[in-house]
Design a protein around this motif. Structure first.
Motif, PDB file in Angstrom:
ATOM      1  N   VAL A   1       0.860  -1.193   0.000  1.00 29.99           N
ATOM      2  CA  VAL A   1       0.000   0.000   0.000  1.00 29.99           C
ATOM      3  C   VAL A   1       0.894   1.240   0.000  1.00 29.99           C
ATOM      4  N   GLY A   2       1.980   1.162   0.765  1.00 30.06           N
ATOM      5  CA  GLY A   2       2.974   2.240   0.822  1.00 30.06           C
ATOM      6  C   GLY A   2       4.291   1.787   0.201  1.00 30.06           C
ATOM      7  N   PRO A   3       5.171   2.738  -0.092  1.00 30.90           N
ATOM      8  CA  PRO A   3       6.460   2.407  -0.711  1.00 30.90           C
ATOM      9  C   PRO A   3       7.415   1.735   0.274  1.00 30.90           C
ATOM     10  N   ILE A   4       8.393   1.000  -0.264  1.00 28.13           N
ATOM     11  CA  ILE A   4       9.456   0.474   0.598  1.00 28.13           C
ATOM     12  C   ILE A   4      10.172   1.653   1.258  1.00 28.13           C
TER      13      ILE A   4
ATOM     14  N   GLY B   1       9.530  10.837  -2.194  1.00 27.15           N
ATOM     15  CA  GLY B   1       8.909  10.438  -3.459  1.00 27.15           C
ATOM     16  C   GLY B   1       9.852   9.812  -4.458  1.00 27.15           C
ATOM     17  N   ALA B   2      10.896   9.143  -3.965  1.00 25.95           N
ATOM     18  CA  ALA B   2      11.956   8.684  -4.867  1.00 25.95           C
ATOM     19  C   ALA B   2      11.947   7.171  -5.133  1.00 25.95           C
ATOM     20  N   VAL B   3      10.969   6.456  -4.582  1.00 30.14           N
ATOM     21  CA  VAL B   3      10.952   5.003  -4.815  1.00 30.14           C
ATOM     22  C   VAL B   3      10.407   4.717  -6.214  1.00 30.14           C
TER      23      VAL B   3
ATOM     24  N   SER C   1      -2.876   6.943   4.909  1.00 28.65           N
ATOM     25  CA  SER C   1      -3.988   6.994   5.863  1.00 28.65           C
ATOM     26  C   SER C   1      -3.559   6.407   7.198  1.00 28.65           C
ATOM     27  N   PHE C   2      -2.881   7.217   7.936  1.00 28.61           N
ATOM     28  CA  PHE C   2      -2.343   6.790   9.227  1.00 28.61           C
ATOM     29  C   PHE C   2      -2.539   7.967  10.175  1.00 28.61           C
ATOM     30  N   GLY C   3      -3.100   7.668  11.340  1.00 37.01           N
ATOM     31  CA  GLY C   3      -3.451   8.747  12.259  1.00 37.01           C
ATOM     32  C   GLY C   3      -2.270   9.487  12.837  1.00 37.01           C
TER      33      GLY C   3
ATOM     34  N   TYR D   1      15.186   3.178  13.899  1.00 35.79           N
ATOM     35  CA  TYR D   1      15.040   1.874  13.221  1.00 35.79           C
ATOM     36  C   TYR D   1      15.189   2.037  11.709  1.00 35.79           C
ATOM     37  N   LEU D   2      14.480   3.023  11.149  1.00 36.09           N
ATOM     38  CA  LEU D   2      14.550   3.241   9.699  1.00 36.09           C
ATOM     39  C   LEU D   2      15.964   3.625   9.271  1.00 36.09           C
ATOM     40  N   ARG D   3      16.645   4.404  10.083  1.00 36.79           N
ATOM     41  CA  ARG D   3      18.025   4.790   9.773  1.00 36.79           C
ATOM     42  C   ARG D   3      18.919   3.539   9.738  1.00 36.79           C
TER      43      ARG D   3
HETATM   44  C1  HEM Z   1       4.379   7.204   2.525  1.00 38.23           C
HETATM   45  C2  HEM Z   1       6.549   6.137   6.721  1.00 38.23           C
HETATM   46  C3  HEM Z   1       2.444   4.064   8.275  1.00 38.23           C
HETATM   47  C4  HEM Z   1       0.746   4.204   3.751  1.00 38.23           C
HETATM   48  C5  HEM Z   1       5.300   7.156   3.548  1.00 38.23           C
HETATM   49  C6  HEM Z   1       6.571   7.814   3.552  1.00 38.23           C
HETATM   50  C7  HEM Z   1       7.186   7.505   4.717  1.00 38.23           C
HETATM   51  C8  HEM Z   1       6.292   6.668   5.464  1.00 38.23           C
HETATM   52  C9  HEM Z   1       8.556   7.957   5.170  1.00 38.23           C
HETATM   53  C10 HEM Z   1       7.131   8.658   2.408  1.00 38.23           C
HETATM   54  C11 HEM Z   1       7.984   7.737   1.553  1.00 38.23           C
HETATM   55  C12 HEM Z   1       8.624   8.368   0.325  1.00 38.23           C
HETATM   56  O1  HEM Z   1       8.638   9.597   0.190  1.00 38.23           O
HETATM   57  O2  HEM Z   1       9.129   7.576  -0.498  1.00 38.23           O
HETATM   58  C13 HEM Z   1       5.626   5.467   7.512  1.00 38.23           C
HETATM   59  C14 HEM Z   1       5.874   5.033   8.873  1.00 38.23           C
HETATM   60  C15 HEM Z   1       4.701   4.519   9.339  1.00 38.23           C
HETATM   61  C16 HEM Z   1       3.748   4.558   8.235  1.00 38.23           C
HETATM   62  C17 HEM Z   1       7.220   5.146   9.592  1.00 38.23           C
HETATM   63  C18 HEM Z   1       4.371   4.026  10.736  1.00 38.23           C
HETATM   64  C19 HEM Z   1       4.724   4.795  11.822  1.00 38.23           C
HETATM   65  C20 HEM Z   1       1.647   3.861   7.177  1.00 38.23           C
HETATM   66  C21 HEM Z   1       0.392   3.143   7.182  1.00 38.23           C
HETATM   67  C22 HEM Z   1      -0.100   3.203   5.897  1.00 38.23           C
HETATM   68  C23 HEM Z   1       0.856   3.945   5.104  1.00 38.23           C
HETATM   69  C24 HEM Z   1      -0.215   2.432   8.389  1.00 38.23           C
HETATM   70  C25 HEM Z   1      -1.378   2.627   5.322  1.00 38.23           C
HETATM   71  C26 HEM Z   1      -2.549   2.696   6.048  1.00 38.23           C
HETATM   72  C27 HEM Z   1       1.560   5.058   3.035  1.00 38.23           C
HETATM   73  C28 HEM Z   1       1.262   5.513   1.679  1.00 38.23           C
HETATM   74  C29 HEM Z   1       2.309   6.395   1.332  1.00 38.23           C
HETATM   75  C30 HEM Z   1       3.212   6.445   2.472  1.00 38.23           C
HETATM   76  C31 HEM Z   1       0.069   5.117   0.817  1.00 38.23           C
HETATM   77  C32 HEM Z   1       2.408   7.214   0.071  1.00 38.23           C
HETATM   78  C33 HEM Z   1       1.853   8.593   0.426  1.00 38.23           C
HETATM   79  C34 HEM Z   1       1.551   9.516  -0.748  1.00 38.23           C
HETATM   80  O3  HEM Z   1       1.883   9.199  -1.902  1.00 38.23           O
HETATM   81  O4  HEM Z   1       0.961  10.577  -0.462  1.00 38.23           O
HETATM   82  N1  HEM Z   1       5.145   6.474   4.721  1.00 38.23           N
HETATM   83  N2  HEM Z   1       4.344   5.144   7.167  1.00 38.23           N
HETATM   84  N3  HEM Z   1       1.904   4.340   5.909  1.00 38.23           N
HETATM   85  N4  HEM Z   1       2.723   5.638   3.468  1.00 38.23           N
HETATM   86 FE1  HEM Z   1       3.510   5.417   5.322  1.00 38.23          FE
END
Ligand code: HEM
Length: 107
Positions: free
Chosen positions: A29-32, A42-44, A85-87, A101-103
């Motif tokens: 759902v989210g990027p690596i 936004g670089a993945v 979608s994360f609170g 951890y991420l570092r």
């Molecule tokens: C994007 C971290 C929780 C879905 C990102 C990015 C980071 C990140 C750093 C930006 C990545 C980039 O620029 O390449 C985290 C961390 C989380 C978390 C550390 C937990 C503390 C979640 C959860 C979801 C989620 C629970 C899904 C429900 C996404 C999505 C994006 C994203 C869809 C892309 C956002 C966009 O294009 O606007 N996340 N995330 N993340 N994350 Fe998370």
């Protein structure tokens, strides 16, 4: 600090519904998130970001600890229109630990 990294791995459980990290990680759902700390946003490759995140990336957003901390506390507050979608994380310690951890995953 290995204790911080260990604690951050637990915090990362909240992220695992959507993100993978480490060897063999894949976009879900989210990027690596390998090496994301201090990397440009936004670089993945091959991940379809929201318009909001792409615009921020075009504007030069880098995931410094400070920016990442603000984003993780309140994703939609920091980046209006993001599809993450994360609170948000409420505790400063959770934010610091998950960033540690991420570092560590970039090493
Ligand atoms: C994007 C971290 C929780 C879905 C990102 C990015 C980071 C990140 C750093 C930006 C990545 C980039 O620029 O390449 C985290 C961390 C989380 C978390 C550390 C937990 C503390 C979640 C959860 C979801 C989620 C629970 C899904 C429900 C996404 C999505 C994006 C994203 C869809 C892309 C956002 C966009 O294009 O606007 N996340 N995330 N993340 N994350 Fe998370």
């Amino acid at each position: 600090d290995p204790e911080m990294v260990k604690a951050g791995e637990k915090v990362f459980r909240k992220c695992k519904a959507c993100h993978q990290v480490g060897d063999g990680a894949k976009n879900r759902v989210g990027p690596i998130l390998n090496g994301v700390v201090d990397a440009p946003a936004g670089a993945v490759e091959d991940f379809k970001y929201s318009k909001a995140l792409k615009a921020a990336a075009d504007g030069g957003l880098v995931w410094s600890e400070e920016a990442l901390g603000e984003f993780l506390r309140d994703p939609k507050g920091f980046l209006k229109g993001t599809k993450m979608s994360f609170g948000g994380l409420r505790k400063d310690s959770d934010v610091a630990e998950v960033i540690a951890y991420l570092r560590a995953t970039a090493e």
